[in-house]
Motif scaffolding. Structure first.
Motif, PDB file in Angstrom:
ATOM      1  N   LEU A  30     -15.665  28.394 -37.764  1.00  0.00           N
ATOM      2  CA  LEU A  30     -14.542  27.806 -38.495  1.00  0.00           C
ATOM      3  C   LEU A  30     -14.987  26.598 -39.312  1.00  0.00           C
ATOM      4  N   ARG A  31     -15.938  25.856 -38.799  1.00  0.00           N
ATOM      5  CA  ARG A  31     -16.425  24.672 -39.525  1.00  0.00           C
ATOM      6  C   ARG A  31     -17.102  25.041 -40.841  1.00  0.00           C
ATOM      7  N   THR A  32     -17.584  26.261 -40.953  1.00  0.00           N
ATOM      8  CA  THR A  32     -18.266  26.675 -42.180  1.00  0.00           C
ATOM      9  C   THR A  32     -17.273  27.095 -43.263  1.00  0.00           C
ATOM     10  N   GLN A  33     -15.999  27.225 -42.899  1.00  0.00           N
ATOM     11  CA  GLN A  33     -14.998  27.678 -43.860  1.00  0.00           C
ATOM     12  C   GLN A  33     -14.456  26.507 -44.679  1.00  0.00           C
ATOM     13  N   ASP A  34     -14.307  26.721 -45.980  1.00  0.00           N
ATOM     14  CA  ASP A  34     -13.849  25.645 -46.865  1.00  0.00           C
ATOM     15  C   ASP A  34     -12.461  25.143 -46.508  1.00  0.00           C
ATOM     16  N   ASP A  35     -11.643  26.013 -45.911  1.00  0.00           N
ATOM     17  CA  ASP A  35     -10.261  25.632 -45.619  1.00  0.00           C
ATOM     18  C   ASP A  35     -10.049  25.244 -44.163  1.00  0.00           C
ATOM     19  N   HIS A  36     -11.130  24.892 -43.442  1.00  0.00           N
ATOM     20  CA  HIS A  36     -10.924  24.539 -42.033  1.00  0.00           C
ATOM     21  C   HIS A  36     -10.086  23.269 -41.936  1.00  0.00           C
ATOM     22  N   GLU A  37      -9.231  23.261 -40.938  1.00  0.00           N
ATOM     23  CA  GLU A  37      -8.217  22.205 -40.820  1.00  0.00           C
ATOM     24  C   GLU A  37      -8.619  21.151 -39.786  1.00  0.00           C
ATOM     25  N   GLU A  38      -8.906  19.959 -40.255  1.00  0.00           N
ATOM     26  CA  GLU A  38      -9.166  18.830 -39.374  1.00  0.00           C
ATOM     27  C   GLU A  38      -8.885  17.541 -40.152  1.00  0.00           C
ATOM     28  N   PRO A  39      -7.641  17.406 -40.653  1.00  0.00           N
ATOM     29  CA  PRO A  39      -7.325  16.272 -41.533  1.00  0.00           C
ATOM     30  C   PRO A  39      -7.225  14.948 -40.777  1.00  0.00           C
ATOM     31  N   LEU A  40      -7.527  13.865 -41.495  1.00  0.00           N
ATOM     32  CA  LEU A  40      -7.270  12.536 -40.963  1.00  0.00           C
ATOM     33  C   LEU A  40      -5.771  12.324 -40.873  1.00  0.00           C
ATOM     34  N   PHE A  41      -5.329  11.619 -39.835  1.00  0.00           N
ATOM     35  CA  PHE A  41      -3.926  11.215 -39.781  1.00  0.00           C
ATOM     36  C   PHE A  41      -3.666  10.115 -40.808  1.00  0.00           C
ATOM     37  N   ASP A  42      -2.416   9.969 -41.161  1.00  0.00           N
ATOM     38  CA  ASP A  42      -2.018   9.006 -42.191  1.00  0.00           C
ATOM     39  C   ASP A  42      -2.458   7.584 -41.829  1.00  0.00           C
ATOM     40  N   GLY A  43      -3.109   6.921 -42.782  1.00  0.00           N
ATOM     41  CA  GLY A  43      -3.476   5.516 -42.626  1.00  0.00           C
ATOM     42  C   GLY A  43      -4.760   5.255 -41.882  1.00  0.00           C
ATOM     43  N   ILE A  44      -5.423   6.292 -41.377  1.00  0.00           N
ATOM     44  CA  ILE A  44      -6.634   6.087 -40.578  1.00  0.00           C
ATOM     45  C   ILE A  44      -7.728   5.423 -41.408  1.00  0.00           C
ATOM     46  N   ARG A  45      -8.035   5.980 -42.562  1.00  0.00           N
ATOM     47  CA  ARG A  45      -9.128   5.438 -43.363  1.00  0.00           C
ATOM     48  C   ARG A  45      -8.876   3.970 -43.729  1.00  0.00           C
ATOM     49  N   GLU A  46      -7.670   3.675 -44.183  1.00  0.00           N
ATOM     50  CA  GLU A  46      -7.348   2.312 -44.600  1.00  0.00           C
ATOM     51  C   GLU A  46      -7.460   1.327 -43.441  1.00  0.00           C
ATOM     52  N   THR A  47      -7.019   1.737 -42.261  1.00  0.00           N
ATOM     53  CA  THR A  47      -7.075   0.850 -41.093  1.00  0.00           C
ATOM     54  C   THR A  47      -8.511   0.627 -40.647  1.00  0.00           C
ATOM     55  N   ILE A  48      -9.311   1.666 -40.650  1.00  0.00           N
ATOM     56  CA  ILE A  48     -10.721   1.517 -40.290  1.00  0.00           C
ATOM     57  C   ILE A  48     -11.414   0.562 -41.254  1.00  0.00           C
ATOM     58  N   GLU A  49     -11.140   0.706 -42.537  1.00  0.00           N
ATOM     59  CA  GLU A  49     -11.740  -0.186 -43.533  1.00  0.00           C
ATOM     60  C   GLU A  49     -11.290  -1.630 -43.320  1.00  0.00           C
ATOM     61  N   THR A  50     -10.012  -1.809 -42.982  1.00  0.00           N
ATOM     62  CA  THR A  50      -9.492  -3.155 -42.739  1.00  0.00           C
ATOM     63  C   THR A  50     -10.141  -3.791 -41.519  1.00  0.00           C
ATOM     64  N   LEU A  51     -10.222  -3.052 -40.432  1.00  0.00           N
ATOM     65  CA  LEU A  51     -10.854  -3.579 -39.216  1.00  0.00           C
ATOM     66  C   LEU A  51     -12.322  -3.924 -39.479  1.00  0.00           C
ATOM     67  N   ASN A  52     -12.987  -3.066 -40.208  1.00  0.00           N
ATOM     68  CA  ASN A  52     -14.390  -3.317 -40.540  1.00  0.00           C
ATOM     69  C   ASN A  52     -14.530  -4.600 -41.367  1.00  0.00           C
ATOM     70  N   ASP A  53     -13.648  -4.796 -42.334  1.00  0.00           N
ATOM     71  CA  ASP A  53     -13.676  -6.004 -43.158  1.00  0.00           C
ATOM     72  C   ASP A  53     -13.376  -7.256 -42.337  1.00  0.00           C
ATOM     73  N   MET A  54     -12.619  -7.088 -41.254  1.00  0.00           N
ATOM     74  CA  MET A  54     -12.306  -8.209 -40.357  1.00  0.00           C
ATOM     75  C   MET A  54     -13.490  -8.556 -39.443  1.00  0.00           C
ATOM     76  N   GLY A  55     -14.500  -7.711 -39.431  1.00  0.00           N
ATOM     77  CA  GLY A  55     -15.642  -7.947 -38.558  1.00  0.00           C
ATOM     78  C   GLY A  55     -15.511  -7.331 -37.185  1.00  0.00           C
ATOM     79  N   VAL A  56     -14.493  -6.475 -37.006  1.00  0.00           N
ATOM     80  CA  VAL A  56     -14.321  -5.784 -35.729  1.00  0.00           C
ATOM     81  C   VAL A  56     -15.332  -4.646 -35.654  1.00  0.00           C
ATOM     82  N   LEU A  57     -16.044  -4.549 -34.547  1.00  0.00           N
ATOM     83  CA  LEU A  57     -16.970  -3.440 -34.335  1.00  0.00           C
ATOM     84  C   LEU A  57     -16.182  -2.201 -33.938  1.00  0.00           C
TER      85      LEU A  57
END
Length: 219
Positions: free
Chosen positions: A82-109
């Motif tokens: 399934l991982r080799t298929q272009d349409d495999h489904e494993e989306p990020l939940f809403d806001g995950i990327r932005e929150t990770i970037e924010t925590l990283n910018d805050m210096g949180v490991l």
């Protein structure tokens, strides 16, 4: 004096990404190949987060260890396909990327503690362009799975962070109990695979309905 280092440890499936679609598909396939009745989607969702063999033994308790091993092999084969298929489904939940970037910018490991395989976790992070943000990755391949505290203990050691400055974020009771066993605070998220009342009863210190709420908690 500088502030102490902080560590946020995330579960993956059900917390960072919605991986249930591929997991359910692979478990249905494994059941069919092994000619074992499929127990239903809800039963499978409830074991997301456990190491694979332990999850299978929970879903198929009436079957033998040999059956469990056969199911595991078929599951892995189909999941990797399934991982080799272009349409495999494993989306990020809403806001995950932005929150990770924010925590990283805050210096949180940042770290991950998951029942996924190491290969699966690295693929997920790479596919979403998140690999660079995490300094410690801990999976069921490395030792005891959830709710044993081993993965959190390793993450603390990797990051050089004291227990009182770490927090575990997850969507299942396994995550909450693992955090309690490791002596760190826990945050239960309501968009995953276990209901809020079970997260609370298993010891969650905080409950959040959107990942952006984590920023204020960490502060």
């Amino acid at each position: 004096m500088s502030d102490p280092l902080k560590l946020a440890i995330f579960d993956c499936d059900g917390t960072l990404v919605d991986g249930q679609h591929m997991i359910i598909s692979a478990m249905k396939y494994a059941s069919d190949r092994c000619k074992i009745p499929y127990p239903g989607d809800e039963q499978v969702r409830r074991i997301v987060g456990l190491s694979l063999l332990e999850a299978i033994s929970h879903v198929y308790p009436q079957h033998t260890d040999n059956d469990h091993q056969l199911l595991r092999t078929e599951f892995i084969d189909h999941f990797q396909y399934l991982r080799t298929q272009d349409d495999h489904e494993e989306p990020l939940f809403d806001g995950i990327r932005e929150t990770i970037e924010t925590l990283n910018d805050m210096g949180v490991l940042l770290g991950v503690a998951t029942g996924k395989s190491t290969r699966g976790l690295k693929n997920t992070l790479m596919n979403h362009g998140l690999t660079e943000y995490f300094i410690t990755l801990n999976t069921a391949d490395d030792g005891p799975g959830k709710p044993h505290p081993s993965m959190i203990n390793v993450a603390l050691s990797d990051a050089g962070v004291d227990r009182e400055n770490a927090i575990m974020i997850g969507d299942t009771t396994f995550d909450m109990v693992m955090a309690k066993n490791a002596g760190v605070k826990s945050v239960g998220v309501t968009w995953g695979y276990h209901p809020e009342h079970e997260l609370k009863s298993s010891g969650a210190d905080h409950i959040i309905d959107h990942i952006s709420e984590l920023v204020e908690l960490v502060k």
